[in-house]
Design a protein around this motif. Sequence first.
Motif, PDB file in Angstrom:
ATOM      1  N   TYR A   1       0.679  -1.080  -0.020  1.00 20.29           N
ATOM      2  CA  TYR A   1      -0.028  -0.075  -0.004  1.00 20.29           C
ATOM      3  C   TYR A   1       0.916   1.193  -0.031  1.00 20.29           C
ATOM      4  O   TYR A   1       1.785   1.389   0.872  1.00 20.29           O
TER       5      TYR A   1
ATOM      6  N   ASP B   1       1.595   5.622  -0.701  1.00 27.81           N
ATOM      7  CA  ASP B   1       1.062   6.960  -0.847  1.00 27.81           C
ATOM      8  C   ASP B   1       2.299   7.685  -0.800  1.00 27.81           C
ATOM      9  O   ASP B   1       3.458   7.448  -0.264  1.00 27.81           O
TER      10      ASP B   1
ATOM     11  N   GLY C   1       5.764   2.831   1.058  1.00 33.62           N
ATOM     12  CA  GLY C   1       4.686   1.705   0.929  1.00 33.62           C
ATOM     13  C   GLY C   1       4.832   0.727   1.986  1.00 33.62           C
ATOM     14  O   GLY C   1       5.894   0.527   2.682  1.00 33.62           O
TER      15      GLY C   1
ATOM     16  N   ILE D   1      -0.613  -1.011  -4.599  1.00 37.83           N
ATOM     17  CA  ILE D   1      -1.984  -0.324  -4.461  1.00 37.83           C
ATOM     18  C   ILE D   1      -1.556   1.259  -3.867  1.00 37.83           C
ATOM     19  O   ILE D   1      -1.142   1.498  -3.021  1.00 37.83           O
TER      20      ILE D   1
ATOM     21  N   ASP E   1      -3.022   5.337  -3.569  1.00 34.28           N
ATOM     22  CA  ASP E   1      -4.440   6.101  -3.606  1.00 34.28           C
ATOM     23  C   ASP E   1      -4.550   6.688  -4.974  1.00 34.28           C
ATOM     24  O   ASP E   1      -3.594   6.858  -5.676  1.00 34.28           O
TER      25      ASP E   1
ATOM     26  N   SER F   1      -8.834   6.584  -1.163  1.00 36.51           N
ATOM     27  CA  SER F   1      -8.187   6.246   0.369  1.00 36.51           C
ATOM     28  C   SER F   1      -9.395   6.137   1.251  1.00 36.51           C
ATOM     29  O   SER F   1      -9.033   5.243   2.338  1.00 36.51           O
TER      30      SER F   1
ATOM     31  N   SER G   1     -10.081   2.433   2.062  1.00 35.68           N
ATOM     32  CA  SER G   1      -8.849   1.669   2.533  1.00 35.68           C
ATOM     33  C   SER G   1      -8.105   2.078   3.731  1.00 35.68           C
ATOM     34  O   SER G   1      -7.261   3.241   3.668  1.00 35.68           O
TER      35      SER G   1
ATOM     36  N   LEU H   1      -5.426   0.919   4.918  1.00 35.23           N
ATOM     37  CA  LEU H   1      -4.089   0.655   4.754  1.00 35.23           C
ATOM     38  C   LEU H   1      -3.347   1.797   3.670  1.00 35.23           C
ATOM     39  O   LEU H   1      -2.291   2.264   4.067  1.00 35.23           O
ATOM     40  N   ILE H   2      -4.259   2.261   2.933  1.00 33.90           N
ATOM     41  CA  ILE H   2      -3.853   3.656   2.091  1.00 33.90           C
ATOM     42  C   ILE H   2      -3.677   4.638   3.101  1.00 33.90           C
ATOM     43  O   ILE H   2      -2.589   5.307   2.858  1.00 33.90           O
TER      44      ILE H   2
END
Length: 230
Positions: free
Chosen positions: A5, A7, A24, A142, A144, A181, A184, A186-187
């Motif tokens: 994950y 960003d 991540g 993955i 955002d 986001s 999720s 986790l994001i």
Amino acid sequence: MHLLYCDESGSAPDPNQNHFVLSGISLFERQVFWLSNELDRIAERFDPAEIPDVELHGSPMMGGRGIWQPFTKADRIKAIEDALHALAKSHPSNRIFACVVNKAKVSPFDPVEIAFEQVSSRFDHYLARLHKNGDPQRGIIIFDKSTYETALQGLTTNFRTLGHRWGLLRNLSEVPLFLNSKASRLIQLADLVSYAIFRHYERGDDQFFKIIADRFDQEAGVRHGLCERL
């Protein structure tokens, strides 16, 4: 399957910021539910009736913007710290991959591209290391939803077919996926991790960074999970 994950923190085109950070969190698929629940419990403090509406994002939480305005700074900071501690105390297989780019030092090259190349290749090497040790795993990155979506999908395709400077991405199952986001936790956690790293390098503030400093991917005393292009 391992899920990374990702960003960012810092704005690539902003001349008032020196650094750009992409990070991540790599989680084995069965860890996602547990960690998401931990983050839900933190969000519940601020709106028990509408927990999904409480998004955990570093900059607005620290600045008291939007939904965070009614809450004290101490409560907001405690929520950031508790979210990062949830990662810090989670399963040892959960680890961080990040790249910190000094934008002036890499100019005229794109800091986003540099950071993505580093993070994706280091995640790929981690999966290859697992395979070598008898634990064959595939991975998915993955992100955002962001302005980088088209560019990053194209970069991944190029890395898998044409290669990056260290070889090919061999262990990813698909091009990056992009989620809102809000859907999720986790994001959102990846955002908090990037924010912690950004504050450490941009402002010399390790209040949050020190919580996660031991969770970067490492093996035999060598830290592979943090790239510094400074």
